[in-house]
Design a protein around this motif. Structure first.
Motif: not given
Length: 571
Positions: A106-135
């Protein structure tokens, strides 16, 4: 000597024992690697759970292991560590590899197609910087997906093993590159934007899981490198530590010297090349020495096997020559036995039948009787010569073993002239009579001949008994009986045969009519010697002249008169 003993131990150890030892060692390696990777991932998950950044990264300023990455690595650690002999173990391993593979995909699909599937921060919130936190980075997701695919590839065929090992080596190479980048502080190898960012402990966990997967692959390359006794395995064990540890350490030492301003850039490069060359040359020399020892051991073993093979071939050739020679001897003996059997069964029996026929020819002329006697004696001599030839050819061996059969055959042949078959009884349990076999058979023939010529009998009993130190032969007929004392060459020969062996031969009359011949010689010594079964024989012997007394009578007396007077002689 030590190498020979080592080779002996290797060759003598059962293969199944060696395989079991290798499997247990590889399983221990796999469990240790899975345990370290699992602990690494569990500590990171704990840091995300309690919001402790110090547990999410190795040191401040280094990359963070994402929550999804930690979940995938923990699931893969369980999948590679769980035994798969039982169905439950296989199910747990499949679920663990499936969870890791789905998240990574799923994460490779997000990188490949430039979409968000909601699995990056599904369980916890990532306060880190960057365009795609938690991925997770694309490189980490790719490594996790390859490890999951390798865990699910469990076929036993060679192609499946090769595919599994290729899937394991690819993420190991990527993670090893990141570890070298961290060791040399080369950020270009550890952080190439969001697509190629691997945390230090993430790279270490990926390498550990790759090693665990290689160790759990039966008859794989890692097993070959660690335990193989061939030249390739020995060479790999010598060069792999230098390539994986020695050369990076030399480069790291030269880099540290450059950072301390001990050497400049050019000197660092030159020193690194020289030290790597020397180290690799030393490792190659050591490996070559080991390979040479193995090759010498192989050659010595091959020479021993060649020598053993040559010795076995010589033994086989010698044995084959012996068998061929023995086969030729057997063929000759079979031909001799066949010829001897033909002579005995055909020629001798025909001569004996002819002699019996001549014995039974009635005539009153002395000249004719004399000629018939001469012909019979010539036939007897011919039979003796033929029997000697049969014995020399070896054809009489089987018959020597059975005296009762020989007596029975004589009586069967005599039935052609007598008109009936004599009754035969042989009581010789210990085969004592075999010691006087020739004499016994000659006496049986002569007695039956006399019965055929003179007795006009209707029945004849032939009894051979042994025991109590006596070999006794009696031939009893119911013919006309004795009219005078027997006095012929045949009866003299019968008596002479007995006297030569310390015995005697007597003729008695049987009531109401008939004749009994008792021929006896000493047998095995015994404390008790019994007389023949008929009591009247002993009473009549004292009144009848003995054959040795008859031998002193005038020689010019015709033998025909004695033969004519001895009507119905028996054994």
């Amino acid at each position: 000597m030590a190498s020979e003993q080592s080779r002996t131990r290797v060759f003598s150890a059962p293969r199944r024992v060696q395989v079991d030892e290798h499997a247990s060692s590889l399983q221990a390696i796999a469990l240790a690697c899975c345990g370290l990777a699992g602990v690494d991932a569990a500590v990171v998950l704990l840091g995300w759970a309690i919001n402790e950044p110090g547990l999410e990264r190795v040191a401040p300023g280094l990359a963070v292991m994402r929550f999804n990455t930690a979940v995938c690595l923990l699931a893969l650690a369980v999948a590679f560590a769980i035994p798969r002999r039982a169905a439950a173990g296989r199910a747990v391993a499949t679920i663990g590899a499936g969870v890791a593979g789905v998240l990574a995909g799923l994460q490779l699909a997000e990188w490949a197609f430039g979409i968000g599937l909601g699995v990056d921060q599904l369980v916890v919130t990532d306060p880190g910087s960057g365009p795609h936190p938690g991925r997770s980075s694309a490189a980490v997701a790719t490594c996790v997906l390859l490890l999951a695919a390798a865990s699910l590839t469990t076929g036993r065929r060679r192609a499946w093993r090769r595919t599994r090992q290729a899937l394991l080596l690819a993420p190991a190479a990527v993670a090893w590159l990141a570890l070298v980048g961290y060791a040399y502080d080369a950020q270009s190898l550890t952080n190439l934007g969001s697509f190629f960012t691997i945390a230090l402990h993430t790279a270490l966990a990926i390498v550990l899981l790759s090693i665990a997967g290689l160790a759990s692959t039966r008859r794989g390359r890692l097993e070959w490198v660690l335990f193989s006794e061939d030249a390739g395995g020995a060479l790999s064990r010598r060069l792999a530590p230098m390539a994986l540890v020695g050369l990076p350490f030399i480069g790291l030492a030269c880099l540290a010297a450059h950072r301390l301003s001990w050497i400049n850039d050019v000197t660092m490069v030159a020193l690194t090349v020289v030290l790597c060359t020397l180290a690799f040359g030393a490792a190659t020399w050591t490996a070559a020495t080991r390979v040479a020892r193995l090759d010498n051991a192989r050659r010595a073993t091959l020479a021993d096997l060649t020598q053993l093979k040559q010795g076995l071939e010589l033994q086989v050739a010698a044995r084959a020559e012996q068998l061929r020679s023995r086969h030729d001897e057997i063929a000759v003996l079979e031909d001799r036995q066949r010829i001897a059997a033909d002579i005995h069964d055909v020629v001798i029996q025909r001569l004996f039948a002819a002699g019996m026929f001549l014995h039974g020819t009635p005539t009153s002329e002395a000249i004719v009787q004399e000629r018939i006697g001469s012909a019979i004696e010539s036939m007897d001599a011919a039979i003796r010569d033929l029997r000697n030839s049969i014995f020399e050819l070896g054809g009489n061996q089987s018959r020597v073993l059975d005296l009762a059969t020989a007596v029975d055959d004589i009586c069967t042949d005599a039935a052609r002239v007598l008109g009936f078959r004599p009754d035969v009884l042989v009581d010789d349990p210990d085969r004592e009579a075999d010691t006087v076999r020739d004499d016994l058979l000659a006496v049986v023939r002569e007695s039956l001949s006399n019965v055929a010529r003179h007795a006009s009998a209707s029945s004849v009993d032939v009894v051979l008994r042994t025991g109590h130190g006596l070999i006794s032969l009696t031939v009893t007929d119911d013919g006309t009986g004795m009219t005078s004392t027997p006095h012929s060459s045949g009866t003299r020969n019968m008596a002479e045969r007995a006297r030569r062996r310390g015995g005697d031969c007597v003729w008695t009359t049987v009531e109401p009519h008939g004749t009994r011949v008792w021929w006896h010689v000493p047998g095995t010594p015994s404390d008790l010697v019994l007389e023949p079964a008929a009591d009247d024989i002993a009473d009549d012997v004292a009144d009848d002249p003995a054959p040795d007394e008859l031998a002193d009578e005038p020689a010019d007396e015709p033998e025909l008169d004695a033969d004519a007077a001895s009507a119905g002689l028996g054994r």
